[in-house]
Write a protein that holds these residues in place. Structure first.
Motif, PDB file in Angstrom:
ATOM      1  N   THR A 124      30.346  10.969  13.083  1.00 48.02           N
ATOM      2  CA  THR A 124      29.700  12.276  13.206  1.00 48.02           C
ATOM      3  C   THR A 124      30.307  13.325  12.284  1.00 48.02           C
ATOM      4  O   THR A 124      29.721  14.399  12.109  1.00 48.02           O
ATOM      5  CB  THR A 124      29.797  12.784  14.651  1.00 48.02           C
TER       6      THR A 124
ATOM      7  N   ASN B 191      28.162  18.285  17.799  1.00 46.73           N
ATOM      8  CA  ASN B 191      27.000  17.406  17.862  1.00 46.73           C
ATOM      9  C   ASN B 191      26.454  17.225  19.261  1.00 46.73           C
ATOM     10  O   ASN B 191      25.254  17.026  19.436  1.00 46.73           O
ATOM     11  CB  ASN B 191      27.341  16.035  17.282  1.00 46.73           C
TER      12      ASN B 191
ATOM     13  N   ARG C 142      22.930  16.314  13.582  1.00 43.68           N
ATOM     14  CA  ARG C 142      23.490  15.420  12.582  1.00 43.68           C
ATOM     15  C   ARG C 142      23.728  14.020  13.107  1.00 43.68           C
ATOM     16  O   ARG C 142      23.476  13.037  12.426  1.00 43.68           O
ATOM     17  CB  ARG C 142      24.810  15.995  12.056  1.00 43.68           C
ATOM     18  N   ALA C 143      24.256  13.907  14.339  1.00 38.35           N
ATOM     19  CA  ALA C 143      24.609  12.583  14.852  1.00 38.35           C
ATOM     20  C   ALA C 143      23.393  11.692  14.924  1.00 38.35           C
ATOM     21  O   ALA C 143      23.431  10.530  14.533  1.00 38.35           O
ATOM     22  CB  ALA C 143      25.250  12.700  16.223  1.00 38.35           C
TER      23      ALA C 143
END
Length: 421
Positions: free
Chosen positions: A151, A394, A413-414
């Motif tokens: 991540t 995240n 994003r993750a």
């Protein structure tokens, strides 16, 4: 105009869905395991809504089931869910004045690998070489599929590394170079991962909130006694950053000068907490002339051997912490102080007992002293705190996700990493 409204509704719906997913993950992080019915009750969502969230999180590899459990009542046995330890990973980099440390943690906050270097902080480019090498070595502990679930990199370092060298008794050396060097940008360029940068005290507070005692406590002041002393503030289940990211920076609290003969003379009528409550002040008291050469094992030996000089320093440290924390509690009305540090063993018992007793004795009329507990991660708090940053940004159910703020962008994003695999 109708299309714009539909797009806005869709965007808000997606943000709300992401927020509810983070709430489910937080519940599983706090409770360790839960059934679909447990999650529906806790979130006040319908069975259909919670079922869709569970399916989505399962497909993303973030949760897993432990099988069926029959509670003894009527009906079908419930499927028990938990976080998937290898559903996501985070790097943590701790940069301190006398230490460089890099860790890799899994989704439950467990350390998979670690590299540490006890040294006076080198020039930025040299430190960058060391950190990049350690990150590549730790990355090799993951399979190619798992590497796609990284991540990001959390970077934790004291702001203003070139300041307070007099109080810490450190040579100027390379510290001033750090005041104009952007380590976060340099790491992001070299590693092709997002970098999340915070004050080291704030980062360690995130670790305590996300993986430690913050899972049961929403409001606390956190302190970490390392070479200096850092801290952070958690209120209503979120970390308070402040305008410059320095909220909870207890090191700067004014205190009376130390009574120890080994303490440096203050440059003003008052001193600051970092001069008295820090491991460099302990090292100075153990070896007034050669203290820069002492390392963490030397200080730990003084604790383990019940050295009288350690107890002299501890009394002075507690004497400085007591009014500082009294003021903080009066201002913030918080019930809990968590104190952590680079030293282990009996240090935890000594500092929590003596500080707790001193705060109780100093509590004003009609007010209770805060509870004092030792932190969850000890010497690893800084590095785990750094590694917690990408996880927190995240997967934490922060309200700003609903408003489409910068944290909302980070929160996507993750999933993007996972779907690209």
């Amino acid at each position: 105009m109708p299309n714009s409204r539909r797009s806005a509704r869709g965007s808000n719906s997606a943000q709300l869905r992401r927020y509810n997913e983070r709430i489910v993950l937080q519940i599983l992080r706090r409770e360790q395991q839960a059934s679909k019915a447990d999650l529906a009750r806790a979130t006040k969502l319908t069975n259909a809504a919670i079922g869709a969230i569970i399916q989505s999180l399962s497909e993303d590899g973030l949760i897993e089931d432990l099988g069926k459990h029959h509670g003894g009542g009527r009906g079908q046995p419930a499927t028990i869910l938990k976080l998937a330890p290898r559903g996501a990973f985070g790097f943590g980099v701790r940069v301190d004045r006398t230490n460089l440390e890099t860790v890799l943690v899994d989704f439950e906050g467990r350390v998979i690998g670690r590299a540490s270097h006890e040294m006076v902080l080198p020039a930025p480019q040299k430190a960058l070489e060391i950190i990049r090498r350690d990150l590549e070595n730790l990355k090799g502990l993951l399979s190619r599929e798992e590497q796609a679930r990284l991540t990001g990199i959390g970077l934790a370092q004291p702001f203003n590394l070139g300041a307070w060298l007099h109080e810490l008794g450190l040579p100027e050396a390379n510290f001033r170079l750090w005041d104009t060097f952007d380590m976060a940008a340099a790491l992001e360029d070299g590693m092709d991962l997002p970098v999340f940068h915070e004050n080291d005290g704030t980062a360690a507070t995130v670790a305590e909130l996300f993986y430690g005692q913050g899972r049961q406590n929403d409001d606390f002041l956190y302190m970490f006694i390392g070479p200096a002393i850092g801290g952070g503030l958690c209120m209503k289940g979120d970390v308070v950053r402040g305008v410059s990211g320095n909220a909870g920076d207890v090191a700067m609290i004014p205190v009376a000068p130390s009574k120890l003969s080994t303490a440096p003379l203050p440059r003003r009528s008052n001193d600051i907490l970092l001069t008295r409550a820090s491991l460099i002040s302990l090292a100075r008291h153990l070896e007034p002339e050669g203290f820069p050469g002492l390392n963490r094992p030397d200080l730990q030996a003084a604790v383990d051997n019940d050295d009288p000089r350690f107890h002299e320093w501890l009394a002075d440290c507690v004497d400085a912490l007591t009014p500082s924390l009294g003021s903080a509690v009066a201002l913030l009305d918080i019930p809990l102080v968590i104190i952590d540090g680079d030293l282990e063993g009996s240090f935890a018992d000594h500092i929590t007992r003596e500080l707790g007793q001193s705060l109780a004795a100093a509590a004003p009329e009609a007010r209770n002293a805060p509870e004092v507990r030792f932190g969850s991660f000890g010497k690893n708090a800084g590095a785990i705190g750094a590694a917690s940053l990408p996880m927190f940004f995240n997967f934490s159910p922060r309200v700003s996700i609903l408003t489409g703020g910068s944290s909302g962008a980070a929160a996507g994003r993750a999933v993007a990493f996972q779907s690209a695999d």
